[in-house]
Design a protein around this motif. Sequence first.
Motif, PDB file in Angstrom:
ATOM      1  N   LYS A  72       0.830  -1.203   0.000  1.00  0.00           N
ATOM      2  CA  LYS A  72       0.000   0.000   0.000  1.00  0.00           C
ATOM      3  C   LYS A  72       0.865   1.254   0.000  1.00  0.00           C
ATOM      4  CE  LYS A  72      -2.191   1.117   3.755  1.00  0.00           C
ATOM      5  NZ  LYS A  72      -3.127   1.140   4.897  1.00  0.00           N
ATOM      6  N   ASP A  73       0.494   2.266  -0.760  1.00  0.00           N
ATOM      7  CA  ASP A  73       1.229   3.524  -0.757  1.00  0.00           C
ATOM      8  C   ASP A  73       1.305   4.074   0.664  1.00  0.00           C
ATOM      9  OD1 ASP A  73       1.673   3.492  -3.458  1.00  0.00           O
ATOM     10  OD2 ASP A  73      -0.060   4.736  -3.964  1.00  0.00           O
ATOM     11  N   GLY A  74       2.493   4.488   1.064  1.00  0.00           N
ATOM     12  CA  GLY A  74       2.715   4.986   2.418  1.00  0.00           C
ATOM     13  C   GLY A  74       3.213   3.928   3.375  1.00  0.00           C
ATOM     14  N   SER A  75       3.180   2.636   2.955  1.00  0.00           N
ATOM     15  CA  SER A  75       3.674   1.555   3.809  1.00  0.00           C
ATOM     16  C   SER A  75       5.185   1.457   3.705  1.00  0.00           C
ATOM     17  CB  SER A  75       3.046   0.218   3.407  1.00  0.00           C
ATOM     18  OG  SER A  75       1.671   0.204   3.677  1.00  0.00           O
ATOM     19  N   ASP A  76       5.837   1.346   4.841  1.00  0.00           N
ATOM     20  CA  ASP A  76       7.289   1.241   4.899  1.00  0.00           C
ATOM     21  C   ASP A  76       7.647  -0.182   5.325  1.00  0.00           C
ATOM     22  OD1 ASP A  76      10.018   1.380   5.494  1.00  0.00           O
ATOM     23  OD2 ASP A  76       9.878   3.465   6.140  1.00  0.00           O
ATOM     24  N   LYS A  77       8.245  -0.926   4.420  1.00  0.00           N
ATOM     25  CA  LYS A  77       8.558  -2.329   4.699  1.00  0.00           C
ATOM     26  C   LYS A  77       9.519  -2.478   5.872  1.00  0.00           C
ATOM     27  CE  LYS A  77       7.564  -4.010   0.014  1.00  0.00           C
ATOM     28  NZ  LYS A  77       6.899  -2.795  -0.472  1.00  0.00           N
ATOM     29  N   ARG A  78      10.343  -1.457   6.099  1.00  0.00           N
ATOM     30  CA  ARG A  78      11.280  -1.513   7.227  1.00  0.00           C
ATOM     31  C   ARG A  78      10.550  -1.542   8.561  1.00  0.00           C
ATOM     32  NH1 ARG A  78      14.385   3.376   4.303  1.00  0.00           N
ATOM     33  NH2 ARG A  78      12.196   3.980   4.296  1.00  0.00           N
ATOM     34  N   LYS A  79       9.443  -0.838   8.648  1.00  0.00           N
ATOM     35  CA  LYS A  79       8.675  -0.807   9.899  1.00  0.00           C
ATOM     36  C   LYS A  79       8.028  -2.164  10.176  1.00  0.00           C
ATOM     37  CE  LYS A  79       7.717   4.166   9.783  1.00  0.00           C
ATOM     38  NZ  LYS A  79       6.664   5.220   9.710  1.00  0.00           N
ATOM     39  N   PHE A  80       7.545  -2.828   9.125  1.00  0.00           N
ATOM     40  CA  PHE A  80       7.000  -4.168   9.299  1.00  0.00           C
ATOM     41  C   PHE A  80       8.060  -5.082   9.921  1.00  0.00           C
ATOM     42  CE2 PHE A  80       3.874  -2.598   6.381  1.00  0.00           C
ATOM     43  CZ  PHE A  80       2.762  -3.426   6.491  1.00  0.00           C
ATOM     44  N   MET A  81       9.275  -5.025   9.366  1.00  0.00           N
ATOM     45  CA  MET A  81      10.360  -5.884   9.836  1.00  0.00           C
ATOM     46  C   MET A  81      10.694  -5.626  11.301  1.00  0.00           C
ATOM     47  SD  MET A  81      12.672  -5.400   6.415  1.00  0.00           S
ATOM     48  CE  MET A  81      14.201  -5.992   7.170  1.00  0.00           C
ATOM     49  N   MET A  82      10.823  -4.357  11.659  1.00  0.00           N
ATOM     50  CA  MET A  82      11.215  -4.013  13.032  1.00  0.00           C
ATOM     51  C   MET A  82      10.150  -4.425  14.038  1.00  0.00           C
ATOM     52  SD  MET A  82      13.604  -2.780  14.893  1.00  0.00           S
ATOM     53  CE  MET A  82      14.675  -1.617  14.036  1.00  0.00           C
ATOM     54  N   ARG A  83       8.889  -4.211  13.698  1.00  0.00           N
ATOM     55  CA  ARG A  83       7.813  -4.527  14.633  1.00  0.00           C
ATOM     56  C   ARG A  83       7.646  -6.021  14.855  1.00  0.00           C
ATOM     57  NH1 ARG A  83       3.772  -0.116  11.798  1.00  0.00           N
ATOM     58  NH2 ARG A  83       4.644   1.727  12.837  1.00  0.00           N
ATOM     59  N   ALA A  84       8.078  -6.820  13.887  1.00  0.00           N
ATOM     60  CA  ALA A  84       7.905  -8.280  13.991  1.00  0.00           C
ATOM     61  C   ALA A  84       9.052  -8.965  14.714  1.00  0.00           C
ATOM     62  CB  ALA A  84       7.755  -8.884  12.602  1.00  0.00           C
TER      63      ALA A  84
END
Length: 465
Positions: A72-84
């Motif tokens: 999705k536009d505005g989604s940062d894949k780096r944030k997904f990684m860190m939160r998981a």
Amino acid sequence: MAKVKSLSTKSKIGYCSGIIAESLMYNMFFTYYLIFLTDVVKLNSILAGTIGFVAIVWDAVADPIIGALSDKDGSDKRKFMMRAAFPMGILFVSAFTDIGLFGETGKFIYYLAVTMLFWLCYTVYTIPYYAVVAEITPDYDERTDIRGTSALINAAGIFTGNALPAILPAALIGLGVSARMGWFATAGVLSLISIVFAVIAVLSLRHVTLNKAEASQGKRKTPKDIFLTFLQVLKIKPFKWFVLFVFAFLIASSMIQANFMYLIKECLGMNAEDKMVIVIVVLVGTIALLTPVVTKVAEIKDRRFATILFFSISLCGLIAGKMIGITTLPMLIYVAFFMAVGAACFWTVFYSMAYDLVEVDEFVSGERREGVITALPQFFQKFGSAVGMWLVGFVLKFSGYDSGNATAGIIENSSTIIPAVFLAISIFGVVMFPVTKKRFHLLQEVLAKKNRGEEYDTTGLEKMI
């Protein structure tokens, strides 16, 4: 003119090292979780295999959903990684904790729930981790280079994820620690290392521009939107062959990996912990030596050619292994070597081949959907892994393992002829996969003209689009 790399050497190494975060847990799970449940927790082999099957299939279903959300536009894949990263590590330890409570039904429910949650967090880390490369660079050879470097670093993850569980629990038991604490401590050490490398991977990309992260926040995706996206991607012409290649190979690979400990115990009659270290050295050494070779072959020819070549070598080795029989230490090493030949190739080219489908999808749909394109193959990869582990459980049951009267010849099949059949199916999928290096470069040229509003000719791309 020399090509400008999208990642600096420092960022590339940092990003690629993030594969260790998932590899440690992936390898310990697929090599040891079945035997942890059958020999430490004392679940019967069918229930143990079912836990792995259901949890991984559940995770596989989550893959494309996480992929769609990360696109999705505005989604940062780096944030997904860190939160998981942190919950992934905590849940992994929980999965390898012998609770020592409840009856067999209670244990089944506990381990099923914990492993389902672990694999969900694993997906939230791994899908954005792999998908981000297609967002970083469109270059065919740079994608191959990044994945080749990652696969080479992954040799360390494979070694540690397999060697530490073979050595540390037994060593701790020798010091008077209980088996349950030995497994708990081993999982804890691997989880801590995984979290550290996940953080390194995220930090290495902090200065990299990701177009979707920079874009304004896109509209919320409804379940219907996500489902329609899946259908659109599944209709891409080359996708069905790519799926067959991935699904069948992972059945073969996970069967061999999950069966090593049983093969050593029942077919060789040897101490599994000691001999498993030899298997790991052979696996890792072969992968480390072959990964640069696979990368070079893929760069000179293309990934499709490299896959057919190395998978065929692995297939011939497994068939010959069945004919000879796996009853000695040299034959155990033999199986490990030919499994590693296929694994070195698969993990070097798999994600890069998926990235190529991003451009195919963009030409057909007008959208770039890196997350979904990466996640849907992961769905079939994990589904294949789950089927492979489940099949080992059934073979064990059929062999008489639960009653203590296992037939070695039946257990041997999970490391030779059954995986060989699935590997042959995988090779057929690759042969039919139409995305070659030459066609990909032609597609990029045509796509560029289409995006500029110029006239273009799709001659030569009929099998792809």
